[in-house]
Design an enzyme around this catalytic site. Structure first.
Site, PDB file in Angstrom:
ATOM      1  N   SER A 658      23.492  10.317  14.633  1.00 33.85           N
ATOM      2  CA  SER A 658      23.175  11.626  15.190  1.00 33.85           C
ATOM      3  C   SER A 658      22.098  12.321  14.345  1.00 33.85           C
ATOM      4  O   SER A 658      20.979  11.810  14.251  1.00 33.85           O
ATOM      5  CB  SER A 658      24.452  12.466  15.297  1.00 33.85           C
ATOM      6  OG  SER A 658      24.248  13.597  16.098  1.00 33.85           O
ATOM      7  N   ASP A 731      25.364   8.730  26.464  1.00 34.49           N
ATOM      8  CA  ASP A 731      25.480   9.769  25.425  1.00 34.49           C
ATOM      9  C   ASP A 731      25.469  11.148  26.086  1.00 34.49           C
ATOM     10  O   ASP A 731      24.544  11.502  26.799  1.00 34.49           O
ATOM     11  CB  ASP A 731      24.309   9.643  24.445  1.00 34.49           C
ATOM     12  CG  ASP A 731      24.479  10.498  23.196  1.00 34.49           C
ATOM     13  OD1 ASP A 731      25.214  11.503  23.248  1.00 34.49           O
ATOM     14  OD2 ASP A 731      23.898  10.154  22.157  1.00 34.49           O
ATOM     15  N   HIS A 765      28.272   9.335  22.705  1.00 33.07           N
ATOM     16  CA  HIS A 765      27.632   9.621  21.416  1.00 33.07           C
ATOM     17  C   HIS A 765      28.254   8.795  20.288  1.00 33.07           C
ATOM     18  O   HIS A 765      27.565   8.312  19.403  1.00 33.07           O
ATOM     19  CB  HIS A 765      27.755  11.112  21.112  1.00 33.07           C
ATOM     20  CG  HIS A 765      26.910  11.570  19.972  1.00 33.07           C
ATOM     21  ND1 HIS A 765      25.532  11.432  19.955  1.00 33.07           N
ATOM     22  CD2 HIS A 765      27.232  12.172  18.797  1.00 33.07           C
ATOM     23  CE1 HIS A 765      25.049  11.927  18.825  1.00 33.07           C
ATOM     24  NE2 HIS A 765      26.060  12.372  18.107  1.00 33.07           N
TER      25      HIS A 765
END
Length: 793
Positions: A658, A731, A765
């Site tokens: 991330s 995601d 994610h």
């Protein structure tokens, strides 16, 4: 000649292929498959402990099932539940705290259970039981130690709270699928016209949300799957009584006397640019017949809320837990705008039945955050947060007189872990509401106990008037032990969770210093006990103290420089003092799960875990020096590891997930410290997040140079070290659209860089499926083996 040209052309093209899932080396695979430590919850009667074993790594076939992306939600249309439930469990076990008798609780075939919802008496618990095509309601009878299904109940877990107990503990309020709702609305395969959105000249800034509504058919599907029927369920007879009309309920909360319901209900008009949390909301009080008797708030579509702001009107409406017919809530006094200069930002309101004469209790200078924690006598603890200084203050408010007196209990920086007094310990009362465990002015607080030597969890008895503290429990040196539940008002009887570098986590009963083991979990991966772990402190070139946790692989020979992985996640701080604080504990039991970077240990790498890369400065402008600060922090970490003799500075890889992926790409673009990088689920082009990202408060129009300079996409031509990009095709994290990695791959490839892009089907994610996790680990190890460990000089 033509044949030679074709060979050369083929060699120059990028390799594009869909491959079969890989598996990592056997040593990694074995540890990955080790069982997880169960989660423990103690019933309100404090007589039994329930162990829930997490259900990890579903097969990719499960993720490949149909999914609807509607209004920021992900819905499984087959069972009308969340596509990604917050937690699910595959094994349950009940432990009697008096006799220590253990009773396994077999689950029905094909079911996974959600989190336990205890009744106030603690003799029953309710669970959502998730099957492929339905979600059932199951009840646990503690005395009989048996589970039973409530027949004919089909829960609707697509949105909102699903289960709540009424006082008395024999009746539940549930959200169920309406009877005879019919088939899902069918899509019109032939469009009747274009989809149109329009704005009328008012600023509507919003983050880059995903999974939003995109058509009228989406709106119809959202209504179909999220509409629930509220019902009362008799836990003894299994009788089901519908309450009121069906609706889209964000919440349904029972009053402390069980006579009224606080209902939060979503309705049209919906938005195609904002998620369900911003949709119009009515907050009402219903009687037991399902008739609305009072409207507390009618909140319009929240499309005018400033960035980092809040809605105007009542927010956080809740029952007063010690007053059966009183509601409390917060209202903004600054129009919801954090940039407005006002003497007070929020006020707390209270309204007694019939709720038509709300009264201001007190005002707060800053924004109230979180929910109030009430004591038995009606006083409560609440906190406000200063956005400018990042300062958090906790108050004890006494509403017995108006305006209420608010005494400051604590004031600290929001990120200041060393000065955190912890959180109040709460328990479920006979009304079903939670109250702070207290005795007069004394209340229990538990916390991580962060300090220069790492975390040492504690339990304190605090005098809320004098602020004097009495420490009832503190984690000993050399172990990591935290309080799970306080069993008595003296704080002499506790349930704790204890572990060390050599002892797996287990649960214990502490009774006046006597320790009794409640569980005897064995080491699921003994090979990891050879891993060495050390907390390392050092300084950046400008004197800012930093730290990382050093992991050394099994069989490491002291003095041997190893290929090394630095894994990090940058964070913003106001000052160096807070930025330098130690996080975590060196005495945790090393366990590896998911796509953890710590699996590199089993491939022979040293790891600089969570190497601190602080970005220090004014919250409004800290990112002006983001690049210089992360490069300086990374260099300091490598220099320290090389000085210790554990790292070969020419063979260091960098990685992150991330915002850590964003960091990875920037470090490769703006330094030559690393041999290669692994960037997972990142955002690389900040023009695609124009209204802010992470802690950046300015928009791209206010700080265009910062956005552009920080975007590694615009520096792709400078990335001359190999980089592995990994991203889930589904995601749904704000800002990290899959297109971010798609375009980053194209940019690096187009500029002649060495790059590999792994696109994981059906993954979000974070990566969930067993096949995806195994493949991710295989790719990560192969990439660094090739470009770091065996790097050509």
């Amino acid at each position: 000649m033509r044949r030679l040209f074709l060979i050369s052309l083929t060699a120059s093209l990028a390799l594009v292929a869909q491959t079969k899932y890989k598996q990592p080396p056997e040593a990694i695979l074995k540890v990955l498959q080790a069982p997880a430590t169960p989660i423990a919850t103690v019933n309100p009667a404090k007589s039994h402990l329930l162990l829930l074993e997490p259900d990890r790594y579903p097969p990719i076939a499960e993720l490949a099932q149909p999914m609807l992306r509607l209004a920021g939600l992900r819905i499984n249309p087959r069972n009308n539940g969340s596509r990604s439930p917050h937690a699910s469990f595959k094994n349950l076990e009940l432990i009697n705290l008096a006799t220590l008798q253990k009773t396994p609780l077999p689950l029905p075939p094909g079911a996974r259970f959600g989190t336990a919802q205890w009744n106030p008496q603690g003799d029953m618990a309710a669970f959502p039981a998730m099957f492929d095509d339905r979600i059932e309601l199951y009840l646990l009878d503690v005395k009989a130690a048996k589970l039973k299904a409530v027949p004919a109940v089909r829960l609707n877990a697509a949105y909102g709270d699903v289960i709540d107990w009424l006082p008395g503990g024999r009746t539940l309020l549930i959200q169920s699928i309406p009877n005879q709702r019919g088939n899902p609305p069918a899509a019109n395969l032939v469009p009747t016209g274009p989809d149109i959105q329009e704005s009328f000249g008012k600023a509507t800034p919003a983050p880059t949300y995903q999974d939003l509504l995109k058509s009228e058919h989406d709106e119809a599907l959202f209504e179909y799957y999220c509409t629930s029927q509220l019902a009362l369920v008799d836990a003894t007879s299994s009788q089901v009584t519908p309450i009121g009309k069906p609706g889209i309920f964000r919440g349904a909360d029972v009053s402390p006397n069980g006579a009224l319901f606080l209902i939060s209900k979503i309705h049209r008009p919906f938005s195609w640019v904002l998620p369900v949390t911003s949709f119009p909301l009515d907050v009402e009080v219903w009687n037991k017949s399902g008739q609305p008797i009072s409207t507390i708030a009618k909140l319009p579509l929240a499309d005018r809320v400033p960035l980092e702001g809040v809605r105007t009107g009542p927010r956080g409406v809740n029952w007063h837990p010690t007053d059966a017919t009183t509601l409390t809530w917060i209202e903004a006094l600054d129009g919801g705008n954090p940039k407005e200069l006002v003497p007070h930002r929020d006020r707390m309101m209270m309204a007694k039945a019939p709720f038509n004469a709300p009264q201001e209790i007190t005002k707060f200078e800053q924004r109230v955050i979180g929910r109030a924690d009430f004591l038995k006598d009606g006083r409560f603890l609440t906190a406000d947060y200063d956005r400018k200084t990042k300062r958090l203050r906790t108050f004890l408010v006494d509403p017995s007189s108006i305006p209420a007196k608010a005494d400051e209990v604590q004031s600290r920086g929001m990120q200041d872990r060393y000065r955190d007094m912890g959180n109040p310990v709460t328990e479920i009362m006979p009304t079903g509401k939670r109250l702070v465990v207290s005795d007069g002015d004394f209340a229990f607080f538990s916390g991580l106990g962060a300090g220069p030597k790492g975390d040492r969890p504690f339990l304190d008895r605090v005098n809320l008037k004098t602020k004097e503290k009495s420490r009832l429990f503190e984690c000993a040196d050399g172990v990591y032990e935290s309080v799970v539940t306080v069993l008595d008002l003296a704080g002499n009887r506790l349930v704790t969770r204890r572990e060390s570098t050599s002892e797996p986590p287990n649960y214990f009963l502490l009774d006046s210093g006597k320790r009794t083991a409640l569980t005897q979990f064995i080491d699921p991966a003994p090979e990891l006990r050879q891993v060495k772990k050390q907390l390392v402190s050092y300084k950046r070139a400008d004197g800012v103290p930093l730290n990382f946790t050093l992991y050394l692989p099994p069989g490491y020979k002291p003095g041997t420089p190893l290929p090394t992985v630095m894994w990090s996640y940058p964070r913003e701080y106001n000052d160096a003092d807070t930025a330098s604080q130690i996080t975590g504990s060196p005495y945790r039991f090393t366990q590896l799960s998911g796509a953890s970077h710590l699996f590199y240990l089993l491939a022979g790498y040293a790891i600089l875990d969570d190497a601190t890369l602080p970005v220090i400065g004014d919250p409004e402008t800290a990112n002006n020096t983001y690049l210089a600060q992360i490069v300086a922090g990374a260099k300091a970490a490598i220099d320290k590891a090389a000085e210790m003799g554990v790292t070969d500075p020419k063979r260091v890889g960098v990685g992150g997930h991330s915002y850590g992926a964003f960091m990875t790409a920037n470090l490769l673009a703006h330094s030559d410290l690393f041999a290669a990088g692994v960037a997972r689920s990142g955002a690389y082009n900040r023009t695609l997040t124009p209204f802010g990202f992470q802690s950046e408060r300015r928009t791209i129009w206010e700080a265009s140079d910062v956005y552009l300079n920080m975007s590694p996409f615009l520096s792709a031509h400078k990335i001359n070290e190999p980089i592995l990009l990994i991203h889930g095709q589904a995601d749904n994290n704000t800002g990290t659209f899959p297109i971010q990695s798609e375009r980053m791959y194209t940019a690096i490839r187009g500029n002649g860089g060495t790059v590999r892009f792994v696109y994981l089907p059906f993954e979000s994610h974070g990566y969930a499926a067993r096949e995806s996790i195994e493949h991710t680990l295989a790719e990560m190890v192969e990439w660094f083996d090739k470009h770091v460990k065996n790097k050509a000089n």
